[in-house]
Design a protein around this motif. Sequence first.
Motif, short mmCIF file in Angstrom:
data_model
loop_
_atom_site.label_atom_id
_atom_site.label_comp_id
_atom_site.label_asym_id
_atom_site.label_seq_id
_atom_site.Cartn_x
_atom_site.Cartn_y
_atom_site.Cartn_z
N ASP A 1 22.59 49.23 50.26
CA ASP A 1 22.10 48.83 48.95
C ASP A 1 20.59 48.58 49.03
O ASP A 1 20.12 47.91 49.95
CB ASP A 1 22.84 47.57 48.48
CG ASP A 1 22.64 47.26 47.01
OD1 ASP A 1 21.47 47.10 46.60
OD2 ASP A 1 23.64 47.15 46.28
N GLU A 38 32.08 44.50 50.38
CA GLU A 38 31.47 45.12 49.19
C GLU A 38 31.98 44.45 47.92
O GLU A 38 31.20 44.14 47.00
CB GLU A 38 31.77 46.62 49.18
CG GLU A 38 31.05 47.39 48.08
CD GLU A 38 31.39 48.87 48.08
OE1 GLU A 38 31.03 49.54 47.09
OE2 GLU A 38 32.01 49.36 49.05
N ASP A 39 33.28 44.19 47.86
CA ASP A 39 33.87 43.48 46.72
C ASP A 39 33.32 42.06 46.61
O ASP A 39 33.07 41.56 45.52
CB ASP A 39 35.39 43.43 46.86
CG ASP A 39 36.01 44.78 47.12
OD1 ASP A 39 35.79 45.70 46.30
OD2 ASP A 39 36.71 44.94 48.15
N TYR A 49 29.88 42.13 44.96
CA TYR A 49 29.95 42.33 43.52
C TYR A 49 30.51 41.10 42.80
O TYR A 49 30.20 40.86 41.63
CB TYR A 49 30.82 43.54 43.19
CG TYR A 49 30.35 44.84 43.81
CD1 TYR A 49 29.00 45.10 43.98
CD2 TYR A 49 31.26 45.80 44.23
CE1 TYR A 49 28.56 46.29 44.55
CE2 TYR A 49 30.83 47.01 44.80
CZ TYR A 49 29.48 47.23 44.96
OH TYR A 49 29.05 48.41 45.53
N TRP A 81 31.96 36.45 39.53
CA TRP A 81 32.16 37.56 38.60
C TRP A 81 33.54 38.19 38.71
O TRP A 81 33.93 38.96 37.82
CB TRP A 81 31.09 38.62 38.83
CG TRP A 81 29.70 38.10 38.59
CD1 TRP A 81 28.74 37.85 39.51
CD2 TRP A 81 29.14 37.74 37.32
NE1 TRP A 81 27.61 37.36 38.91
CE2 TRP A 81 27.82 37.28 37.56
CE3 TRP A 81 29.62 37.76 36.00
CZ2 TRP A 81 26.98 36.85 36.54
CZ3 TRP A 81 28.78 37.32 34.98
CH2 TRP A 81 27.48 36.88 35.25
#
Length: 576
Positions: A229, A320-321, A324, A361
């Motif tokens: 990223d 990765e989750d 986010y 989130w």
Amino acid sequence: MSRTPTSRTLRSQDWFGGNDLNAFIHRSWMKNQGIPDRMFDGRPVIGICNTYSELTPCNAHFRDLAEQVRLGVIEAGGFPVEFPVMSLGETIIRPTTMLYRNLVSMDVEESIRANPIDGVVLLCGCDKTTPALVMGAASCDLPTIVVSGGPMLNGRHQGKTVGSGTSVFEMSEAVRAGCMSECEFRAAESAMSRSPGHCNTMGTASTMASIVETLGLTLPGNAAIPAVDSRRRVLARDSGVRIVEMVVENLTMSSVVDRNSFENAIKVNTAIGGSTNAVVHLLAIAGRLEIPLELSDFGEQSRDVPLLVNLMPSGTYLMEDFFYAGGLPAVIAELGDILHLDAATVTGMTLGENNSGETIWDDDVIRSTAAPLLEQAGIAVLTGNLAPNGAVIKPSAASPELLSHVGRAVVFHGMDDFSARVDSPDLDIEADDVIVLTGAGPKGFPGMPEVGNLPLPRRLLEQGVRDMVRISDARMSGTAFGTVVLHVAPEAGAGGPLGAVRDGDLIELDVARGVLRVLVDDDELARRLEALPPRVQKSTSGYQRLFVDHVMQADRGVDFDFLVGRRGTEVHGDNH
């Protein structure tokens, strides 16, 4: 850009300042790299400590990160100098990277002290590179900031999520049980590791990245930004800017990290379902900073802290989750007053100020304290006649029905013995038995390898057994799972009672009560220990001999006895 002003003389000026013979030599030889004279005008010299290596796949993208840090240092008016240290590739190095963690810390410490460095940026990612670099820098106690390499993207194979380590262990056992073909197993390799970065589970690499962020040694968000990223590169550049400011402020590691920082780290490790390896690494870092920390603190500080992060091996998702969903800042904000929010950080603000207002989130990846994955999730500390100085277990990765268990011991003396006999059809072992492995501790192996999550006997796997109580003086990968008791201290190789356990002895494990004991009376246990043959030194190599002679036990962080404490940056015996 003009140099960043500071009201004090920087240590680098002992090399580069003035017009005497030594200053001439130091500047002249540096200039053969094309460095202009203005870089020696008193601006902060920033060391970029790089563990890049193609033999360390987790850190193989660090050339780019180092360049981003360099640009940040120049942007802030500093003088960047990159230097290498030994790199530890967890997936490659034999016999175990833990054998070399202390060696790397020595490399870091001496490289910093011996060179004209005013502040240091530590580039680390793979499991042992993070604690090793932090330990070495702690003993020098300069302004220090950490930049982690970031996790790989999620593995994807045949429509399913594949997690580093965790899924490998599951698939390997499935192959041994005859439930998965070797061809299918091989096909998953490329799908698991499909981008630069370290393990994408909450293994030791992700755990230690989270730990150093909680300790206040990184910019906010360091732990979870994926390696690929672009925001990882921005964080590296911002860290280069910030380290120059830290030198001007003289914000050293010891002025950032204190006892409250370590209590926060233990609590966050609980909330994220972090690796048991964090125990030995935090104990070692605390020892270098001369901050009191005991094995018992891990049980006390994690009590009543819930598991919030639903990641493998304790849960379902991957790093990765996690990113986010809000990453570590969201976890810290959710824990709130459970933590010492007034703890200092390298930003110059407190931990609470850094993470105020952060949001979850995805509430399945990061749970709220009102609806956690588990109410009680801390690494449990066990004591008893089998572990007088303690042992640890990770209940969130264990089978609940085995957390209170009495079973018959089946003993293996070393990994060679285990490998030779575990799949033998003649092995006398049943599902309710307790597998005991000796000779895998710091001195006994030497190096304390990640073998504690021992494979189950093939015969039992074929019967559908997927977990058993396993006890050893070894460690296990942070990506591993199972009812596995680790870090038994003192180890068998140091004369600990684990070495006196015999086949058929009954062993009691009671995690709720913190008990680990062999049901043998004290006099019998003492007689057995007295009758044990003296330990034979396995290796005569220089460093391994140093390791065995000076390594401390797991309850002391497996550091060398002569490395504990801060030694500063003064160069003794300088002949320049």
